[in-house]
Scaffold this motif. Structure first.
Motif, PDB file in Angstrom:
ATOM      1  N   SER A 129       0.820  -1.212   0.000  1.00 18.47           N
ATOM      2  CA  SER A 129       0.000   0.000   0.000  1.00 18.47           C
ATOM      3  C   SER A 129       0.855   1.265   0.000  1.00 18.47           C
ATOM      4  O   SER A 129       0.493   2.262  -0.632  1.00 18.47           O
ATOM      5  CB  SER A 129      -0.944   0.001   1.205  1.00 18.47           C
ATOM      6  OG  SER A 129      -0.214   0.011   2.419  1.00 18.47           O
ATOM      7  N   GLY A 130       2.004   1.245   0.701  1.00 14.69           N
ATOM      8  CA  GLY A 130       2.850   2.430   0.718  1.00 14.69           C
ATOM      9  C   GLY A 130       3.437   2.730  -0.643  1.00 14.69           C
ATOM     10  O   GLY A 130       3.407   3.878  -1.114  1.00 14.69           O
ATOM     11  N   SER A 131       3.976   1.703  -1.304  1.00 21.49           N
ATOM     12  CA  SER A 131       4.539   1.894  -2.634  1.00 21.49           C
ATOM     13  C   SER A 131       3.456   2.257  -3.645  1.00 21.49           C
ATOM     14  O   SER A 131       3.657   3.107  -4.521  1.00 21.49           O
ATOM     15  CB  SER A 131       5.260   0.622  -3.069  1.00 21.49           C
ATOM     16  OG  SER A 131       5.789   0.748  -4.360  1.00 21.49           O
ATOM     17  N   LEU A 132       2.292   1.628  -3.522  1.00 23.59           N
ATOM     18  CA  LEU A 132       1.189   1.954  -4.431  1.00 23.59           C
ATOM     19  C   LEU A 132       0.720   3.390  -4.225  1.00 23.59           C
ATOM     20  O   LEU A 132       0.392   4.092  -5.191  1.00 23.59           O
ATOM     21  CB  LEU A 132       0.037   0.974  -4.203  1.00 23.59           C
ATOM     22  CG  LEU A 132      -1.215   1.191  -5.053  1.00 23.59           C
ATOM     23  CD1 LEU A 132      -0.886   1.104  -6.535  1.00 23.59           C
ATOM     24  CD2 LEU A 132      -2.301   0.197  -4.682  1.00 23.59           C
ATOM     25  N   ALA A 133       0.680   3.840  -2.968  1.00 25.06           N
ATOM     26  CA  ALA A 133       0.271   5.220  -2.702  1.00 25.06           C
ATOM     27  C   ALA A 133       1.247   6.209  -3.336  1.00 25.06           C
ATOM     28  O   ALA A 133       0.837   7.236  -3.887  1.00 25.06           O
ATOM     29  CB  ALA A 133       0.173   5.449  -1.197  1.00 25.06           C
TER      30      ALA A 133
END
Length: 1179
Positions: A636-640
């Motif tokens: 989720s962090g990288s996707l955000a």
């Protein structure tokens, strides 16, 4: 499941047809499902008609001219107030009475679960059934007062004399009087007698008893319009509205039954959201609290604007407040924490926007320039009359050019053009990896940068100039103009692209009508014109999306064979015949910004009740967590971060709150919802759907893959058909690919590796070496003297699980693992063999005999292979005391048992004390005697490896020679024997000294479920040593796997390098362990796990590798999602159709029905991961 699966099962059908009449009538229960006395039905009818009787008496007195209108209203209201108070008092008395008196009656197991036994016509049980009462005293008082007010005002609203004057027809007045009082009775019954379950249900639970207020609320709204028309000056429009609403008033029960009217909480949230967006220039908010606060602040700004006397002051005030309110004010705390510091907190799975001094300076500069521009242009340009061309005309042309450029630059970044119809020839084709994508998308990055500058820096100042030079500012002190310009100056920053389009439309209309006047249009003023354009554009866009969604449902109900029910042809024919009605439903739902509800996802369309864009009342971030949730949490962090770049550059279009995106990578499906958007930020919610794919999930996931493959992997040169989007009717439209860091998942079948005798033999040798290395590492780290690299995290296991057979002492020798569920076990010594060995070796105990657990430090068998020592015998055999038989003439030192205090060890070097092991670790099982050395597999202590490791330790203090320290350590025989003894005890405790080793044994030890031995209890009681042993075995298995795949490790240096790599970059364990989840969140580069497929009887190795990969992202039809969620809410909360095999949850490859249901918020949906609202900086 076939397409003709029942929409509701038989039990739910019976339940629904009992509940629906209650909903229509407001609460009376005339269909109970069991036999009830007649007085139950009579009492309900009396209670239902009581308001009509009271109002009818008042109406009669008014017709006889005994009382005036207001006197009739007061009389009817007062009598109804008293009746409602008495009714609630009786209900409270009945509740207390039945709570104190408990009847002792035998339960009837065959009775319906809702069956009530009634004793009398007015008994406590009857009263509790008829009037359940309220949970809160405050609600009791409030509802009684509202009942009286509604009866009194309803009597006045439906007076025959007033209705006759309003319609000039006694017949029409009589019809309105009769059916109008039925509506009042429905509202009164729901308020003070028994509340009906509403089809329009927003909350899963009515905690604060809001539902009883829903129907009275709408009745009061109709009455309020009539009161305004009667007491105000005569206005033809108000008179017409009153006449129309009196007719609509009769259809309120139908609207309530169809679920078209919102409950009170949803109505307030929807009204605030609509007013904030279209009236005040704001954005839908990510939480209800933020929505309430922002609405109140925005209203205060609009009120202040109205009272500012100077037009220059108005321009400066609205420009400043519009800029400030468009920022994410929720990050004010972060601003205070990080102002003056460039540091910001970050984790691998959350993404938040932290305002630092750079952002602060940037926003201060933008605000200063905006205020200077607005003030100067407003002060100087309107005063000059020498312009041949008005300044606003020039600015209008600039705005049109800016909009065209930004639109073109946004379109060329996606895989499709013109709303997903044709392929974009400029988009990179056949993308294989991230490097190739980055090389081929250099031009797109340039386009992204140019567009970002145009949208964020050029367009806002162009629109400020357009607004500041507008002539209608001179007539600002009207409510409409104050609200209009307050909204416009805020929308400059809050929704730049939307306002740029609106300014373009207004400018085109003005340029087209140049030289002529449009009276009604020109009189509105620029601010109100922009509001109308915004509202009209939004509703037309909703209508287009709803129409596409409705056509998709209609067409696929016939073209998709698995969706074609027997009633499909009939429904299609009805929709064709009643197409004007269908268009009215679509238009009404778009006008109200309400979801289009396909009943059971069939082509039967209703208007859902208006609700906020989020669709769900609860807080964002609720999920049905499971072990697989950690993979979404990690990505989720990288996707955000990737979404932040895509939103800022326009790769995903111009996302607005309420937009939904779907991402697909390997077996993962990501659902992205835009919650809130402002200047320089975008708030999103990321959900992860289940990885354990069901059949329905698999069908839709396969179609998602087909849609993305057709967009991103279609080969060139196949002619015109490849230029078109063959999946245009699907709710998913591919947009772009985004590079993110995510774990790739590879699984290998270990047949030929785990069952190879050579590999298993090598596993034993490596196990000894790895355990020795880990023991030394543990000592060095414990002493705190290590100067080399340390592991980032230690291997952890979850709870220890041991499955042991409980048996008596005498039957232990008969136990075998031949019927083990997990496969064949190593051969056990049978009872006959054990007894034979007992007869040959049974002797009397000597003082020097060794018991299990004895420690022999002074002599460690010299160069005798340790694996050649005789294994331990089962307890209870031998001498009757569980003691091992000893060879005659053998001198063994020490007498002890497992876990007994070991003798002190005298080490030969001061530095050896740093490598000493805890005393409790030296109480392990003693090695067996040497008489059976030739019967055992040779397992030699790796002396060379141990000396090599000692040479790699850096234990020398300042001033000491590292070479001398190393020599002293190598000369210390006691240290070597100590580590050998402990390592050997660990091997014996887990059964690694056995002659045979099976794949099942390897799997069980790897999982921490080693077969039971005498020393296993001792080993597990030393938790830290047990963890090291388990870790050593897992490292050894991974080493065996790598050697079988990549080649043997021959040199000690290479082996040490491999083990250090395992410690630094790998997590080797089980998927079910907590350490595995922690390693994923810490983003360990590699993870390895051993598994067992029971159905196939094979062992598998699973390797997760952290790497940068491309996630395919597409835009979903927002109205299709809202419509399916509206049906889900109705079906589960009202019809209680929670059947896991119901029709509306079956796979639909075009609507993606199963995935959409999963993505709903719990308790209706079941995403396995849902992030908190993520604020992404998108400047």
């Amino acid at each position: 499941m076939g397409p003709d699966v029942p929409l509701l099962n038989e039990y739910k059908q019976e339940f629904f047809w009992k509940r629906f009449p209650q909903t229509v009538l407001g609460g009376p229960r005339f269909k109970l499902g069991y036999c009830a006395p007649p007085y139950i039905y009579v009492n309900q009818i009396v209670l239902f008609l009581t308001p009509w009787v009271l109002g009818g008496v008042g109406t009669l007195l008014h017709q006889l001219r005994v009382l005036k209108e207001y006197e009739v209203a007061v009389l009817s209201g007062a009598v109804m107030l008293g009746a409602a108070a008495v009714l609630q008092g009786l209900s409270l008395y009945a509740t207390r009475w039945t709570g104190q008196v408990e009847r002792l009656r035998p339960p009837n197991v065959l009775a319906d679960e809702e069956e009530v036994e009634f004793a009398s016509c007015a008994g406590p049980d009857t009263m509790r059934f008829l009037v359940p009462g309220k949970k809160f005293v405050l609600n009791t008082v409030l509802h009684v007062v509202l009942a009286g007010a509604m009866c009194g005002l309803g009597t006045w609203y439906l007076l025959l004399g007033r209705l006759t004057v309003l319609y000039s027809s006694p017949g029409v007045a009589a019809v309105l009087f009769v059916f109008g009082w039925l509506v009042i009775c429905v509202g009164e019954y729901s308020l003070v007698v028994n509340t009906a379950t509403e089809t329009a249900t927003f909350q899963a639970q009515d905690t604060y008893e809001i539902i009883p207020l829903t129907r009275p609320l709408y009745i009061f709204i109709f009455i309020a319009v009539d009161i305004t028309q009667s007491l105000g000056p005569p206005i033809p429009a108000m008179l017409l509205a009153s006449q129309v609403l009196h007719v609509v008033f009769l259809f309120l029960p139908l609207l309530w039954a169809l679920g078209m009217l919102s409950p009170l909480d949803a109505l307030l949230l929807w009204a605030m959201e609509q007013a904030l967006v279209f009236g005040l220039g704001g954005s839908p908010m990510s939480t209800n609290l933020r929505l309430l606060v922002m609405f109140l602040v925005s209203v205060c700004v609009a009120v202040c604007t109205f009272f500012i006397p100077s037009t220059l002051g108005v321009v400066l005030f609205t420009a400043a407040m519009g800029f400030l309110l468009s920022l994410n004010l929720g990050q004010a705390g972060a601003l205070l924490r990080t102002c003056g510091s460039a540091s910001r907190a970050k984790t691998s799975y959350t993404q938040s926007w932290w305002l630092g001094w750079k952002y602060l300076l940037l926003y201060q500069s933008l605000l200063t320039v905006a205020l200077a521009e607005a003030g100067l242009l407003h002060h100087f340009l309107p005063l000059s009359h020498t312009w041949t061309i008005e300044p606003q005309v020039v600015i209008s042309c600039i705005a049109i050019i800016l909009f065209a450029l930004s639109w073109v630059l946004r379109e060329v970044q996606g895989i499709y053009l013109l709303g997903g119809v044709i392929h974009n020839p400029l988009y990179p084709k056949e993308l294989v990896n991230v490097r190739q994508f980055k090389e081929r998308s250099r031009m797109l990055r340039v386009v992204r940068t140019v567009r970002r500058v145009l949208v964020n820096l050029v367009s806002p100042f162009a629109m400020i100039a357009f607004l500041a030079t507008d002539g209608s500012l001179q007539a600002l002190h009207t409510v409409s103009l104050s609200v209009g310009f307050t909204r416009a100056f805020r929308a400059v920053w809050q929704s730049t692209e939307d306002l740029l389009f609106q300014v373009t439309v207004v400018s085109i209309v003005r340029l087209a009508s140049r030289g002529s006047t449009l009276p009604w249009w020109d009189d509105l003023g620029t601010g109100v014109q922009l509001i109308l354009v915004s509202l009209t554009t939004d509703r037309l866009l909703q209508l287009a999306l709803k129409l596409k969604f409705a056509l998709t449902v209609l067409v696929t109900s016939w073209t998709e064979k698995k969706q074609r029910r027997q009633s499909a042809g009939t429904l299609l024919a009805l929709n064709g015949l009643l197409w004007p009605l269908l268009l009215c439903v679509l238009a009404l739902s778009a006008l109200l910004s309400a979801p289009l509800l396909p009943l059971f996802t069939l082509p039967v369309f209703l208007v859902g009740f208006p609700r906020p864009l989020r669709s769900w009342p609860g807080p964002v971030g609720t999920a049905c967590s499971c072990p697989d949730s950690v993979y979404y949490q990690q990505m989720s962090g990288s996707l955000a971060s990737a979404l932040r770049t895509a939103f800022a550059g326009g790769a995903l279009g111009s996302p607005t709150p309420g937009s939904h995106f779907l991402g697909r990578i390997q077996d993962r499906v990501v659902w992205i919802t835009v919650l809130e958007k402002g200047f320089g930020y975008c708030c999103v919610n990321i959900k992860g759907l289940e990885l354990q794919e069901t059949s329905c999930h698999t069908v839709e996931a396969r179609r998602v893959d087909e849609v993305f493959e057709a967009a991103f992997e279609a080969p060139d040169g196949l002619g015109l058909p490849t230029c078109l989007n063959t999946h245009w009717g699907n709710v998913l439209t591919p947009c772009t690919v985004l590079p993110i860091w995510v774990y790739s998942d590879a699984r290998n079948v270990l047949t030929g590796i785990i069952d190879s005798h050579d590999n298993l033999r090598q596993l034993k040798e490596d196990f000894f070496k790895v355990l020795v290395w880990l023991l030394l590492q543990h000592c060095v780290h414990r002493s705190g003297r290590s100067q080399g690299s340390r592991p980032q995290s230690s291997s952890k296991t979850s709870s220890l699980k041991f499955q042991r057979e409980s048996s008596s002492v005498n039957s232990l020798g008969d136990w075998s693992d031949e019927d083990d569920l997990f496969g064949p076990q190593p051969a056990k010594r049978t009872t006959a063999l054990v007894n034979t060995g007992i007869l040959q070796t049974q002797v009397m105990l000597q003082p020097g005999s060794s018991l299990p657990g004895s420690v022999e430090i002074h002599s460690l068998f010299g160069d005798v292979p340790l694996s050649a020592l005789r294994p331990l015998q089962p307890l209870g055999l031998g001498l009757g005391l569980g003691l091992p038989a000893m060879d005659k003439g053998e001198e063994l030192q020490g007498l002890g048992i497992v876990g007994s205090p070991p003798p002190q060890v005298k080490l030969g070097s001061p530095h050896s004390e740093l490598l000493n092991l805890p005393p409790s670790w030296r109480g392990g099982p003693a090695p067996p005697s040497r008489s059976q050395q030739q019967q055992q597999q040779r397992l030699v202590f790796p002396k060379e490896w141990f000396l090599f490791l000692l040479g790699r330790l850096q234990l020398a203090q300042p001033g000491e020679s590292p070479e001398e320290v190393t020599k002293a350590l190598r000369r210390d025989e006691a240290l070597r024997e100590l580590h050998a003894q402990v390592a050997l005890s660990c091997l014996i405790s887990v059964g690694a000294d056995s002659n045979t080793t099976s794949p099942n044994y390897v799997y069980r030890v790897y999982c921490g479920d080693a077969p039971w031995t005498e020393g296993l209890d001792w080993l597990t009681s030393n938790a830290e040593l047990y963890q090291l042993t388990l870790k050593a075995f897992r490292y050894s298995f991974k080493l065996m796997f790598d050697q079988a795949s990549l080649g043997a490790v021959e040199r000690n240096e290479e082996l040490l390098s491999t083990l250090e790599e395992y410690e630094r970059e790998w997590y080797i364990g089980l998927v079910s362990e907590r350490g595995w989840q922690e390693a994923v969140l810490q983003e360990k580069p590699y993870l390895f796990s051993l598994g067992h497929e029971l159905t196939m009887g094979t062992y598998t190795g699973r390797v997760l590798t952290l790497q940068e990969m491309l996630v395919q992202v597409g835009h979903l039809n927002g109205e299709g999602v809202r419509g399916q969620w509206a049906n889900l809410s109705w079906e589960l909360l009202y019809a209680t159709n929670d059947d896991e095999e119901r029709y509306s949850i079956q796979a639909h490859p075009v609507l993606l029905r199963n995935l959409t249901v999963q993505a709903a918020d719990p308790p209706l949906g079941y995403p396995i991961f849902s992030s908190v609202p993520l604020n992404l900086p998108c400047f």
